[in-house]
Design a protein around this motif. Structure first.
Motif, PDB file in Angstrom:
ATOM      1  N   ASN A   1       0.601  -0.728   1.432  1.00  0.00           N
ATOM      2  CA  ASN A   1       1.143  -1.530   0.332  1.00  0.00           C
ATOM      3  C   ASN A   1       1.809  -2.793   0.857  1.00  0.00           C
ATOM      4  O   ASN A   1       1.655  -3.879   0.284  1.00  0.00           O
ATOM      5  CB  ASN A   1       2.152  -0.707  -0.470  1.00  0.00           C
ATOM      6  N   ASP A  44       1.697   5.754   2.161  1.00  0.00           N
ATOM      7  CA  ASP A  44       0.980   4.560   1.705  1.00  0.00           C
ATOM      8  C   ASP A  44       1.770   3.274   1.926  1.00  0.00           C
ATOM      9  O   ASP A  44       1.253   2.185   1.665  1.00  0.00           O
ATOM     10  CB  ASP A  44       0.651   4.687   0.215  1.00  0.00           C
ATOM     11  N   GLN A  45       2.998   3.384   2.397  1.00  0.00           N
ATOM     12  CA  GLN A  45       3.875   2.214   2.445  1.00  0.00           C
ATOM     13  C   GLN A  45       3.381   1.090   3.364  1.00  0.00           C
ATOM     14  O   GLN A  45       3.437  -0.087   2.975  1.00  0.00           O
ATOM     15  CB  GLN A  45       5.291   2.665   2.818  1.00  0.00           C
ATOM     16  N   GLN A  89      -2.501   5.154  -5.227  1.00  0.00           N
ATOM     17  CA  GLN A  89      -2.449   4.180  -4.138  1.00  0.00           C
ATOM     18  C   GLN A  89      -3.846   3.816  -3.642  1.00  0.00           C
ATOM     19  O   GLN A  89      -4.739   4.674  -3.555  1.00  0.00           O
ATOM     20  CB  GLN A  89      -1.648   4.750  -2.962  1.00  0.00           C
ATOM     21  N   ARG A 100      -0.700  -5.419   1.843  1.00  0.00           N
ATOM     22  CA  ARG A 100      -1.302  -6.083   0.682  1.00  0.00           C
ATOM     23  C   ARG A 100      -0.347  -7.122   0.094  1.00  0.00           C
ATOM     24  O   ARG A 100      -0.780  -8.193  -0.347  1.00  0.00           O
ATOM     25  CB  ARG A 100      -1.696  -5.036  -0.364  1.00  0.00           C
ATOM     26  N   THR A 128       6.841  -1.357  -5.510  1.00  0.00           N
ATOM     27  CA  THR A 128       5.980  -2.510  -5.226  1.00  0.00           C
ATOM     28  C   THR A 128       5.391  -3.063  -6.519  1.00  0.00           C
ATOM     29  O   THR A 128       5.369  -4.281  -6.742  1.00  0.00           O
ATOM     30  CB  THR A 128       4.845  -2.098  -4.270  1.00  0.00           C
ATOM     31  N   TYR A 130      -8.037   0.267   4.580  1.00  0.00           N
ATOM     32  CA  TYR A 130      -6.601   0.344   4.361  1.00  0.00           C
ATOM     33  C   TYR A 130      -5.881   0.342   5.707  1.00  0.00           C
ATOM     34  O   TYR A 130      -6.480   0.493   6.768  1.00  0.00           O
ATOM     35  CB  TYR A 130      -6.227   1.578   3.542  1.00  0.00           C
ATOM     36  N   ILE A 157       4.616   2.677  -3.987  1.00  0.00           N
ATOM     37  CA  ILE A 157       3.755   1.949  -4.916  1.00  0.00           C
ATOM     38  C   ILE A 157       4.465   1.625  -6.219  1.00  0.00           C
ATOM     39  O   ILE A 157       4.234   0.566  -6.812  1.00  0.00           O
ATOM     40  CB  ILE A 157       2.449   2.735  -5.174  1.00  0.00           C
TER      41      ILE A 157
END
Length: 449
Positions: free
Chosen positions: A386, A382-383, A155, A389, A364, A166, A361
């Protein structure tokens, strides 16, 4: 800057054998399907280029390695995985990361270290170890033994940059929108305090283990720098999704989204194929809903999903292994909804109008590479990054959990499904990103040389 711990790390072997000489490669995979599949793809690819592979993951995933034809060795136990996956705190924005620090990391340090040490004593300098960040027992072993360590970072969240910060939470504004003169100092300050906080969390967990092995402990910047390899880091995502930044760790290379899933060559089940055939018209393609392969607490997600499909008069596929959080038992779902425990998304998504998911990820990536619009309900880890982005690329959008109501979900989906711009962007980005997937020869070169 590297942490003091890395200053005494032995250098990797200075002379490697030619690429046509097989290496002994240990590949460590930790997590759910979305974490394991990319590493399994790397294992399969490197095996095809002539290397000796050992794929290490939890015992319950042995069948994945067997199906891929990759030699398997068990790592850890299924009990810990099941305990964590069944804990609703895993999906909480703050409790989730703490659960991993408190339970997963302490229980993985010794098994990963022991496995790495065992392979080094057998293979010596011919050993190469690929591991994600959670396999930090291998990172510690690298301080002692001069094998080649390849950190596989799934990620963008794992790379700190003041130039392209991030987004760890939607409670924090998107700092990428700030002018550079403001963004850089603001992000630098936030990272300073974030790293102080995470260092205080990690040092009591990891440093005693490091010290017990007679190695220098980490003094600062655990996640900012130490967690990366002194040899090579692979970013398992493409430049178009997250471009490289000047303050990333050295020896970092993009390799794109690994395109691995199970059963791509097998036909759909008769029930799924019939459902897809029935809803094959462009304006009647189903919506695919999935809360993540190991999410067992998605009652609200599926309740809103069912209401939204009724509002939009759209068929839907509910993909989950855990039927207890569906609004009704699978056989009692309305006729326009089909439940499947699993289906390979790379093969299924071209038959779907959009995918609504948690923002992992792996999911995605599959949505992006198949040019499928996506709506994300990010929970933790990390959601949120993501999801942000995806929104910036204008190939989808997100709804935080508190806003994931039938009305708002219906509105967002109606927008994504009816705007030609979104479909055009999805197609364009997919074409770019699919060209950025690494070739087997290049992967071989980066991993072994």
């Amino acid at each position: 800057m590297p942490s003091p711990a890395s200053q005494n790390t032995p250098p990797p072997p200075s002379l490697y054998q030619p690429s046509d000489s097989p290496k002994d490669i240990l590949i460590i995979a930790i997590g759910s399907y979305g974490d394991v599949f990319p590493l399994l793809h790397l294992a399969s690819t490197l095996q095809s280029t002539g290397h000796h592979i050992t794929f290490a993951t939890r015992p319950g995933y042995k069948h994945l390695a067997n199906d891929a034809g990759v030699p398997f060795t068990p790592l850890g136990d299924d009990e810990l995985f099941e305990e964590m996956a069944g804990d609703p705190d895993l999906w909480h924005p703050t409790k989730g990361p703490l659960l991993i620090i408190d339970k997963a990391i302490p229980n993985l340090l010794q098994p990963v270290y022991n496995l790495t040490e065992k392979h080094y004593k057998t293979s010596g300098n011919n050993l190469i170890v690929l591991t994600p960040a959670l396999g930090m027992g291998a990172r510690i072993a690298r301080q002692k033994y001069p094998f080649r360590l390849v950190m596989t970072q799934l990620q963008p969240l794992l790379f700190q940059s003041v130039h392209a910060p991030y987004r760890a939470s939607h409670a924090i504004p998107d700092l990428t929108r700030l002018p550079k003169l403001i963004r850089v100092p603001v992000t630098h300050t936030l990272y300073y305090f974030l790293n102080k906080y995470t260092d205080r969390l990690m040092f009591p967990v990891v440093n005693p283990f490091i010290s017990n092995h007679g190695l220098d402990t980490v003094k600062r910047n655990f996640f900012a720098s130490w967690i990366h390899s002194p040899d090579i880091n692979l970013a398992l995502f493409p430049e178009a999704f997250c471009p490289a930044q000047p303050d990333w760790p050295p020896h970092t290379h993009h390799i794109g989204f690994p395109p691995f899933e199970l059963d791509l060559g097998k036909p759909f089940t008769a029930k799924l194929q019939s459902f897809l055939d029935k809803h094959s018209a462009a304006d009647q393609k189903p919506l695919l809903f999935t809360p993540g392969s190991e999410n067992r607490h998605a009652q609200t997600f599926f309740q809103s999903a069912l209401a939204a499909t009724q509002n939009l008069d759209r068929p839907a596929i509910f993909a989950t292994q855990f039927t207890e959080h569906l609004p009704y038992p699978p056989k009692q779902l309305p006729e326009h909804v089909l439940h499947v425990p699993y289906a390979p998304f790379a093969k299924l998504l071209p038959h779907c109008a959009a995918i609504i998911h948690h923002g992992g990820i792996g999911t995605t990536a599959r949505a992006i590479t198949t040019a499928t619009p996506q709506l994300i309900m990010p929970l933790s880890h990390d959601q949120p990054d993501n999801a942000s982005r995806v929104r910036r690329l204008d190939i989808g959008d997100y709804l935080p959990p508190k806003k994931f109501t039938p009305r708002r979900l219906s509105q967002k989906l109606d927008y994504l499904l009816t705007k030609p711009r979104i479909a055009g962007n999805c197609k364009q980005i997919a074409e770019i990103i699919n060209r950025q997937t690494i070739t087997p020869d290049r992967l071989d070169q980066l991993t072994t040389q």
